[in-house]
Design a protein around this motif. Structure first.
Motif, PDB file in Angstrom:
ATOM      1  N   ARG A  30       0.836  -1.206   0.000  1.00  0.00           N
ATOM      2  CA  ARG A  30       0.000   0.000   0.000  1.00  0.00           C
ATOM      3  C   ARG A  30       0.869   1.253   0.000  1.00  0.00           C
ATOM      4  O   ARG A  30       0.549   2.242   0.662  1.00  0.00           O
ATOM      5  N   VAL A  31       2.000   1.159  -0.705  1.00  0.00           N
ATOM      6  CA  VAL A  31       2.891   2.304  -0.816  1.00  0.00           C
ATOM      7  C   VAL A  31       2.775   2.880  -2.219  1.00  0.00           C
ATOM      8  O   VAL A  31       2.874   2.148  -3.200  1.00  0.00           O
ATOM      9  N   PHE A  32       2.535   4.183  -2.299  1.00  0.00           N
ATOM     10  CA  PHE A  32       2.548   4.847  -3.588  1.00  0.00           C
ATOM     11  C   PHE A  32       3.789   5.720  -3.621  1.00  0.00           C
ATOM     12  O   PHE A  32       3.878   6.723  -2.926  1.00  0.00           O
ATOM     13  N   ASN A  33       4.758   5.307  -4.432  1.00  0.00           N
ATOM     14  CA  ASN A  33       6.042   5.991  -4.448  1.00  0.00           C
ATOM     15  C   ASN A  33       6.064   7.060  -5.548  1.00  0.00           C
ATOM     16  O   ASN A  33       6.255   6.759  -6.722  1.00  0.00           O
ATOM     17  N   PHE A  34       5.881   8.314  -5.133  1.00  0.00           N
ATOM     18  CA  PHE A  34       5.865   9.408  -6.103  1.00  0.00           C
ATOM     19  C   PHE A  34       7.194   9.562  -6.834  1.00  0.00           C
ATOM     20  O   PHE A  34       7.260  10.162  -7.888  1.00  0.00           O
ATOM     21  N   ALA A  35       8.262   9.049  -6.252  1.00  0.00           N
ATOM     22  CA  ALA A  35       9.581   9.202  -6.870  1.00  0.00           C
ATOM     23  C   ALA A  35       9.865   8.103  -7.893  1.00  0.00           C
ATOM     24  O   ALA A  35      10.966   8.021  -8.415  1.00  0.00           O
ATOM     25  N   HIS A  36       8.862   7.274  -8.194  1.00  0.00           N
ATOM     26  CA  HIS A  36       9.123   6.111  -9.043  1.00  0.00           C
ATOM     27  C   HIS A  36       9.570   6.503 -10.460  1.00  0.00           C
ATOM     28  O   HIS A  36      10.410   5.830 -11.057  1.00  0.00           O
ATOM     29  N   GLY A  37       9.025   7.604 -11.000  1.00  0.00           N
ATOM     30  CA  GLY A  37       9.466   8.078 -12.311  1.00  0.00           C
ATOM     31  C   GLY A  37      10.916   8.519 -12.273  1.00  0.00           C
ATOM     32  O   GLY A  37      11.656   8.364 -13.252  1.00  0.00           O
ATOM     33  N   HIS A  38      11.340   9.041 -11.132  1.00  0.00           N
ATOM     34  CA  HIS A  38      12.724   9.483 -10.991  1.00  0.00           C
ATOM     35  C   HIS A  38      13.680   8.308 -10.874  1.00  0.00           C
ATOM     36  O   HIS A  38      14.865   8.432 -11.141  1.00  0.00           O
ATOM     37  N   VAL A  39      13.146   7.147 -10.459  1.00  0.00           N
ATOM     38  CA  VAL A  39      13.964   5.936 -10.463  1.00  0.00           C
ATOM     39  C   VAL A  39      14.353   5.614 -11.911  1.00  0.00           C
ATOM     40  O   VAL A  39      15.497   5.266 -12.207  1.00  0.00           O
ATOM     41  N   LEU A  40      13.382   5.782 -12.810  1.00  0.00           N
ATOM     42  CA  LEU A  40      13.662   5.574 -14.236  1.00  0.00           C
ATOM     43  C   LEU A  40      14.745   6.549 -14.707  1.00  0.00           C
ATOM     44  O   LEU A  40      15.716   6.151 -15.366  1.00  0.00           O
ATOM     45  N   GLY A  87       6.918   9.926  -0.306  1.00  0.00           N
ATOM     46  CA  GLY A  87       7.116   9.794  -1.751  1.00  0.00           C
ATOM     47  C   GLY A  87       7.467  11.125  -2.389  1.00  0.00           C
ATOM     48  O   GLY A  87       8.403  11.222  -3.195  1.00  0.00           O
ATOM     49  N   VAL A  88       6.736  12.171  -2.014  1.00  0.00           N
ATOM     50  CA  VAL A  88       6.993  13.496  -2.583  1.00  0.00           C
ATOM     51  C   VAL A  88       8.372  13.996  -2.157  1.00  0.00           C
ATOM     52  O   VAL A  88       9.121  14.570  -2.957  1.00  0.00           O
ATOM     53  N   ALA A  89       8.733  13.735  -0.893  1.00  0.00           N
ATOM     54  CA  ALA A  89      10.054  14.143  -0.412  1.00  0.00           C
ATOM     55  C   ALA A  89      11.158  13.457  -1.219  1.00  0.00           C
ATOM     56  O   ALA A  89      12.123  14.099  -1.648  1.00  0.00           O
ATOM     57  N   LEU A  90      10.992  12.158  -1.459  1.00  0.00           N
ATOM     58  CA  LEU A  90      11.991  11.424  -2.252  1.00  0.00           C
ATOM     59  C   LEU A  90      12.080  11.994  -3.665  1.00  0.00           C
ATOM     60  O   LEU A  90      13.154  12.096  -4.250  1.00  0.00           O
ATOM     61  N   LEU A  91      10.918  12.376  -4.199  1.00  0.00           N
ATOM     62  CA  LEU A  91      10.886  12.949  -5.542  1.00  0.00           C
ATOM     63  C   LEU A  91      11.747  14.213  -5.611  1.00  0.00           C
ATOM     64  O   LEU A  91      12.589  14.352  -6.511  1.00  0.00           O
ATOM     65  N   TYR A  92      11.576  15.114  -4.638  1.00  0.00           N
ATOM     66  CA  TYR A  92      12.355  16.353  -4.665  1.00  0.00           C
ATOM     67  C   TYR A  92      13.835  16.097  -4.408  1.00  0.00           C
ATOM     68  O   TYR A  92      14.704  16.742  -4.986  1.00  0.00           O
ATOM     69  N   LEU A  93      14.102  15.113  -3.535  1.00  0.00           N
ATOM     70  CA  LEU A  93      15.483  14.734  -3.277  1.00  0.00           C
ATOM     71  C   LEU A  93      16.144  14.250  -4.566  1.00  0.00           C
ATOM     72  O   LEU A  93      17.259  14.680  -4.920  1.00  0.00           O
ATOM     73  N   ALA A  94      15.455  13.388  -5.291  1.00  0.00           N
ATOM     74  CA  ALA A  94      15.997  12.848  -6.538  1.00  0.00           C
ATOM     75  C   ALA A  94      16.166  13.969  -7.559  1.00  0.00           C
ATOM     76  O   ALA A  94      17.178  14.055  -8.257  1.00  0.00           O
ATOM     77  N   GLU A  95      15.169  14.838  -7.618  1.00  0.00           N
ATOM     78  CA  GLU A  95      15.201  15.934  -8.586  1.00  0.00           C
ATOM     79  C   GLU A  95      16.429  16.829  -8.338  1.00  0.00           C
ATOM     80  O   GLU A  95      17.203  17.111  -9.251  1.00  0.00           O
ATOM     81  N   GLY A  96      16.617  17.251  -7.084  1.00  0.00           N
ATOM     82  CA  GLY A  96      17.764  18.089  -6.742  1.00  0.00           C
ATOM     83  C   GLY A  96      19.074  17.372  -6.997  1.00  0.00           C
ATOM     84  O   GLY A  96      20.004  17.932  -7.590  1.00  0.00           O
ATOM     85  N   GLY A  97      19.132  16.117  -6.601  1.00  0.00           N
ATOM     86  CA  GLY A  97      20.350  15.335  -6.766  1.00  0.00           C
ATOM     87  C   GLY A  97      20.739  15.198  -8.230  1.00  0.00           C
ATOM     88  O   GLY A  97      21.899  15.396  -8.601  1.00  0.00           O
ATOM     89  N   VAL A  98      19.763  14.875  -9.069  1.00  0.00           N
ATOM     90  CA  VAL A  98      20.039  14.677 -10.493  1.00  0.00           C
ATOM     91  C   VAL A  98      20.552  15.969 -11.121  1.00  0.00           C
ATOM     92  O   VAL A  98      21.539  15.972 -11.866  1.00  0.00           O
ATOM     93  N   VAL A  99      19.905  17.102 -10.800  1.00  0.00           N
ATOM     94  CA  VAL A  99      20.315  18.372 -11.399  1.00  0.00           C
ATOM     95  C   VAL A  99      21.721  18.749 -10.922  1.00  0.00           C
ATOM     96  O   VAL A  99      22.558  19.219 -11.694  1.00  0.00           O
ATOM     97  N   GLN A 100      22.032  18.490  -9.646  1.00  0.00           N
ATOM     98  CA  GLN A 100      23.372  18.742  -9.120  1.00  0.00           C
ATOM     99  C   GLN A 100      24.427  17.941  -9.875  1.00  0.00           C
ATOM    100  O   GLN A 100      25.456  18.462 -10.274  1.00  0.00           O
ATOM    101  N   VAL A 101      24.155  16.643 -10.029  1.00  0.00           N
ATOM    102  CA  VAL A 101      25.177  15.748 -10.571  1.00  0.00           C
ATOM    103  C   VAL A 101      25.253  15.827 -12.100  1.00  0.00           C
ATOM    104  O   VAL A 101      26.335  15.905 -12.672  1.00  0.00           O
ATOM    105  N   TRP A 102      24.096  15.802 -12.753  1.00  0.00           N
ATOM    106  CA  TRP A 102      24.104  15.678 -14.211  1.00  0.00           C
ATOM    107  C   TRP A 102      23.636  16.945 -14.945  1.00  0.00           C
ATOM    108  O   TRP A 102      23.720  17.011 -16.155  1.00  0.00           O
ATOM    109  N   GLY A 103      23.065  17.878 -14.201  1.00  0.00           N
ATOM    110  CA  GLY A 103      22.550  19.088 -14.853  1.00  0.00           C
ATOM    111  C   GLY A 103      21.185  18.852 -15.470  1.00  0.00           C
ATOM    112  O   GLY A 103      20.710  17.716 -15.519  1.00  0.00           O
TER     113      GLY A 103
END
Lengths: 294, 235
Positions: free
Chosen positions: A35-45, A100-116
């Motif tokens: 019963r977990v909806f992971n909002f960051a799942h698209g960012h896993v891709l 889920g939303v927190a993970l999404l923003y974490l991934a978003e910030g991380g990706v932009v930092q590392v890869w632009g």
């Protein structure tokens, strides 16, 4: 009416449907079992795609090894996400959404930092095109179609035929009674997170030489995967698969015959109509928000 | 002794559901726990199978303490729990329900043989082996739930309200099934609100009231006990 164009759009729909399914399978399994909806799942891709890009373009590894590494790394990231942020909130839907939303923003910030923020393409892996009865597609696209269909057949067989697949389905139906049979919901949730994240990362790796990856596509694929499970409904894996390919077809045909925006609009329209008349989806059962056992 | 429960206390939320209960099940016995709703019967079974943990007290199975173990270990040791309300996996086929019952086992050939044997005893399950469990009638679901519990090859079967919601004919059928299971050497701990059925079947019985044992004795003896008749059997 141009038959070749129609057939080509059909295959493109299969291609898109397969990619949507690679995202949706994670949503389906994890939502059904934990019963977990992971909002960051698209960012896993997206992370899977960027990992593949780095291993290939920066380290010069073979593409398949690069993609496999991306898949394994994101699978392990799935296990970590299950263990730390999600597990302590099982049965509590609102905190799970927040995590889920927190993970999404974490991934978003991380990706932009590392890869632009810009789109990154992996160089071509295999070149050339193949003409199949007048339908011409690049060999890479034929291959992605085959991998998409193959992995979905694999997931279907796993769920239907194996001991762990059956245990996962039993847990999704009734975690408490599954626990009485000696099945741990936690172990099932962990397996589901690993498999779901690994397959989404594989989707990202396969896209990288074709569409390229950037941070913006994370949200787009998360929404497509989410639409697939809402349209198909929980509790029916075949329904979920059918929904993935329906969405792929809608996007492909509308893009070719109307314009790219129409593809998105058509997918949302389908969703709105289904939600109005069958909120539990085309093939699903009403969702029971139960608390999984230990 | 197969199962010994000593001075068991279990809390649910803040409330005491079980308050110092002690009882035993011997090898080859059918033991009944009877009592009104809320007497703590289901909680006792859930504690034995490791889904719930006791606040204090001892549970021994074949001499070993099992109070801190989880269900997978307890099922492997030979205790199987057929829960109240049947709880078959509705969206799984009859055959898959049985396979899930054997989840902790790895001996594929033996699992297949056990399934065949159960199909012999429950022909209706063989007929419907490919159908989803939700298509079965209440009585058939009860048979499936019992068969699923037997798939782990228990030495002790915990049965929670197997007669609940069944027609009188079906209740008799369930009683016959329990007797047959007992004949194959499986001991049974039977929890029932249908005290007449349970005490008729049982070698021994315990009458529970608000989490404690009020009376114990041979099944037939309790059935004819004045107090029990007044309290549970309607005079």
């Amino acid at each position: 009416m141009d038959v070749t164009l129609a057939a080509q759009s059909f295959l493109n729909g299969v291609l898109l449907g397969g990619l949507i399914a690679l995202v949706a399978v994670g949503f389906y399994l994890v939502l059904g079992i934990a019963r977990v909806f992971n909002f960051a799942h698209g960012h896993v891709l997206v992370l899977g795609g960027f990992a593949t890009w780095s291993f290939r373009e920066n380290w010069g590894l073979n593409f398949w090894i690069a993609a496999l590494l991306g898949l394994v790394i994101m699978g392990v990231a799935g296990i970590i996400m299950e263990r730390f942020p999600f597990r302590r909130f099982y049965g509590d839907f609102i905190p799970i959404i927040v995590v889920g939303v927190a993970l999404l923003y974490l991934a978003e910030g991380g990706v932009v930092q590392v890869w632009g923020p810009e789109l990154k393409h992996v160089g071509p892996v295999i070149s050339g095109t193949t003409d199949f009865w007048g339908i011409v597609m690049t060999n890479w696209r034929w291959l992605v179609i085959a991998v998409g269909i193959g992995s979905m057949a694999g997931v279907s067989l796993f769920l239907a035929r194996t001991r762990v697949g059956r245990a996962m389905r039993a847990t999704a139906v009734d975690p408490d009674t599954a626990y009485l049979q000696g099945i741990s919901s936690i172990a099932m949730a962990r397996t589901a997170m690993f498999a779901g994240c690994a397959l989404a990362a594989m989707g990202g790796g396969l896209m990288a030489p074709m569409y390229g990856v950037n941070i913006a596509v994370g949200m787009a694929w998360m929404i497509k995967g989410m639409m697939a499970i809402i349209l198909g409904g929980l509790g029916s894996w075949n329904g979920c698969l059918a929904a993935c390919f329906m969405l792929g077809m809608a996007e492909s045909y509308c893009t070719v015959y109307i314009n790219p925006q129409a593809g998105y609009i058509a997918m949302f329209l389908m969703l709105v109509v289904v939600i109005l008349f069958r909120p539990w989806g085309l093939f699903g059962k009403p969702l029971r928000l139960g608390m999984p056992g230990e | 002794m197969l199962l010994e429960v000593k001075d068991l206390w279990v809390h649910y939320g803040g409330a005491e559901a079980v308050r110092g209960t002690s009882f035993e099940v011997g090898e080859g016995e059918i033991v009944a726990l009877v009592g009104a709703n809320g007497a703590g019967k289901t909680t006792i079974l859930r504690t034995i199978s490791g889904v719930k943990h006791a606040t204090s007290g001892e549970i021994r199975f074949l001499g070993q303490m099992i109070g801190r173990k989880g269900p997978s270990e307890i099922v492997s040791m030979g205790i199987s729990h057929c829960p109240e309300g049947r709880r078959v996996f509705m969206m799984l086929s009859v055959k898959e329900n049985l396979q899930v019952g054997a989840h902790i086992r790895k001996d594929k050939a033996e699992i297949k043989r056990d399934m065949e044997a159960l199909y012999e005893s429950f022909p209706v399950l063989r007929e419907r082996s490919k159908q989803d469990a939700m298509t079965l009638s209440g009585g058939e679901q009860q048979m499936l739930a019992i068969a699923r519990a037997l798939m782990s090859r228990p030495k002790l079967l915990l049965l929670d309200e197997p007669s609940l919601g069944l027609s009188p004919i079906m209740v008799q059928e369930v009683a016959r099934i329990i007797t047959n299971i007992h004949r194959t050497g499986v001991s049974v701990l039977l929890v029932e609100q249908n005290s007449v059925m349970a005490l008729n079947l049982a070698d021994r019985g315990y009458v529970l009231e608000t989490g404690t044992v009020k009376l114990e004795g041979a099944g037939k003896e309790l059935l004819h006990n004045e107090e029990v008749r007044k309290a549970f059997l309607g005079g």
